[in-house]
Enzyme design. Structure first.
Site, PDB file in Angstrom:
ATOM      1  N   ASP A  84       0.835  -1.194   0.000  1.00  0.00           N
ATOM      2  CA  ASP A  84       0.000   0.000   0.000  1.00  0.00           C
ATOM      3  C   ASP A  84       0.872   1.247   0.000  1.00  0.00           C
ATOM      4  OD1 ASP A  84      -2.347   1.802   0.772  1.00  0.00           O
ATOM      5  OD2 ASP A  84      -3.282  -0.168   0.914  1.00  0.00           O
ATOM      6  N   HIS A 138      -3.777   5.772   3.856  1.00  0.00           N
ATOM      7  CA  HIS A 138      -4.510   4.592   3.407  1.00  0.00           C
ATOM      8  C   HIS A 138      -3.921   3.291   3.938  1.00  0.00           C
ATOM      9  CE1 HIS A 138      -6.163   1.563   0.585  1.00  0.00           C
ATOM     10  NE2 HIS A 138      -7.205   2.369   0.566  1.00  0.00           N
ATOM     11  N   SER A 160     -11.629  -1.419  -0.399  1.00  0.00           N
ATOM     12  CA  SER A 160     -10.332  -1.504   0.284  1.00  0.00           C
ATOM     13  C   SER A 160     -10.522  -2.015   1.703  1.00  0.00           C
ATOM     14  CB  SER A 160      -9.685  -0.114   0.377  1.00  0.00           C
ATOM     15  OG  SER A 160      -9.006   0.244  -0.768  1.00  0.00           O
TER      16      SER A 160
END
Length: 439
Positions: A62, A96, A256
């Site tokens: 990520d 994120h 996600s």
């Protein structure tokens, strides 16, 4: 080789007044913990009586993972940065990767970890692999990251992004095959377009492709669907760690987030059943999933795959191990909701039928949600892009929308700092109906 825009997961809302205490002595003592509706729905405490993910390493490929966040201290391994952009693997400029890690293995903070974000597999370790710094990933870099993760002990690999170039024969596809050949469970997000086909790499053979359901356990309207979808999991209004916000937290929505919960469940299974192959872990995930009251005629379903994950059932049901390669390697799709055989046609690009309406019977409404009124001044949240990464470009729901577009018209509101927040109790819809499959 090239840079691809990655998909946004709808708007992310910063949580202000994040450490409010409730006055009710029997309720959670933390505002952030109270907002985690998934804890009650999945009954984390019951799940932890069987497994907490101890001894398992989950790679989060990520934007990096900030291991200094109080809810992740001690959980994040060294990892590696493949971006060459500076800052190192523990830098996360978008939040994120840290958010996904917290949903998987957050341990909270404070007395007995009662504050902050708690992950489903709270004793698993996170191996951070930084393959993006903003809204773009390089296909060769994340492919190298997947191989690195396998070589450094990750038995579950979380890919909460999409890459339109990750087709069969690509470097990304080869890296995923390498992971599968080395007995790693690979989990990827289906995409946030509300479209009738999955993003790559979720679409690749043997990958667990994940769609999102809301807090009524009904398919989220922007979750991709279609041939090859494997499972669905909670992915709407999820509080998670975010080092880019002053409070340290944000609320996100997207496939996600759902992917992170499936990865966490895989880690729980690997901890309890260390002798199972990756394929057999996937078999337990599939066989224990449920359709609840949704009108599903056969499995896999185009909207729900083999169903919504049930972590406790995945750990406790009497499920034969099955073939080492697992159900996703088998060729024939099932024709009954009682079958655990998966389709091998994850590469299909054929058009799927028009999206049907999801059933959302009132029996599954979370008690009290419709009637809750938050008293006090409204703090408008800061909208940022939260990726569930997908192929970019016009028309792709995977592209990051410009500021002020592409987000729901209304955003959650939060109480002012002086107003106590009362905990909402969410009865578990998982216990209200027998499953349509897996028993």
């Amino acid at each position: 080789m090239g840079f691809k825009r990655v998909s946004a997961a709808t708007g992310v809302v910063a949580l202000t007044g994040a450490l409010l205490l409730t006055s009710a002595p029997t309720a959670s003592a933390d505002y952030i913990r109270d907002k985690q509706w998934v804890i009650d729905v999945m009954n984390f405490k019951k799940v932890w009586s069987e497994s907490e993910g101890q001894g398992v390493t989950v790679a989060v490929v990520d934007t990096g993972v900030d291991g200094s966040h109080p809810d992740l201290t001690g959980q994040v391994l060294e990892g590696k940065d493949f971006t060459g952009k500076g800052g190192g693997v523990h830098s996360d400029f978008t939040g994120h990767g840290t958010g996904m890690a917290s949903l998987i293995a957050g341990h909270g903070h404070g007395a007995d970890g009662s504050s902050g974000v708690i992950g489903l597999a709270r004793k698993a370790k996170i191996l951070p692999v930084r393959a993006g710094t903003g809204n773009e990933f390089d296909d060769n870099q994340w492919a190298q990251g997947v191989r690195y993760a396998v070589d450094h002990g990750a038995s579950v690999i979380n890919l909460s992004f999409g890459d339109s170039l990750a087709r069969p024969g690509s470097e990304g596809a080869k890296a995923i095959k390498y992971a599968q050949e080395h007995d790693a469970v690979v989990v990827a997000s289906a995409g946030n377009d509300g479209a009738g086909q999955l993003e790559y790499p979720a679409k690749l053979p043997g990958v667990i492709s994940v769609g999102a359901v809301d807090n009524n356990l009904t398919l989220w309207e922007n979750s991709n669907y279609g041939t090859g979808l494997t499972l669905t999991a909670p992915g709407v209004k999820l509080v998670q760690a975010d080092p880019t916000e002053s409070s340290g937290y944000a609320e996100g929505t997207g496939t996600s987030d759902a992917t992170a919960y499936v990865s966490a469940t895989a880690a729980l299974i690997r901890a309890k059943y260390p002798n199972l192959t990756a394929g057999q872990v996937i078999n337990r995930l599939i066989k224990s999933a449920t359709f609840l009251n949704h009108d599903v005629k056969k499995a896999p379903d185009e909207e729900y795959g083999y169903g919504i994950i049930r972590p406790y059932k995945a750990l406790t049901m009497d499920i034969p191990a099955g073939p080492k390669e697992g159900p996703l390697a088998q060729a024939s799709p099932s024709t009954s909701t009682n079958s655990g055989t998966a389709s091998g046609d994850n590469d299909s690009t054929s058009k799927v039928k028009k999206k049907k309406k999801s059933s959302s019977g009132s029996i599954f409404l979370i008690a009290g949600v419709a009637g809750v009124v938050v008293v006090g001044a409204i703090l408008f949240a800061v909208i940022r892009s939260r990726r569930n990464r997908g192929s970019g470009g016009p028309g792709s729901g995977g592209g990051i929308p410009p500021q002020g577009t592409g987000y729901p018209p209304q955003h959650p509101t939060y109480p002012p700092a002086q107003q106590p927040y009362q905990s909402q109790q969410h009865p578990s819809p998982y216990t209200q109906q027998p499953p349509h499959q897996g028993q």
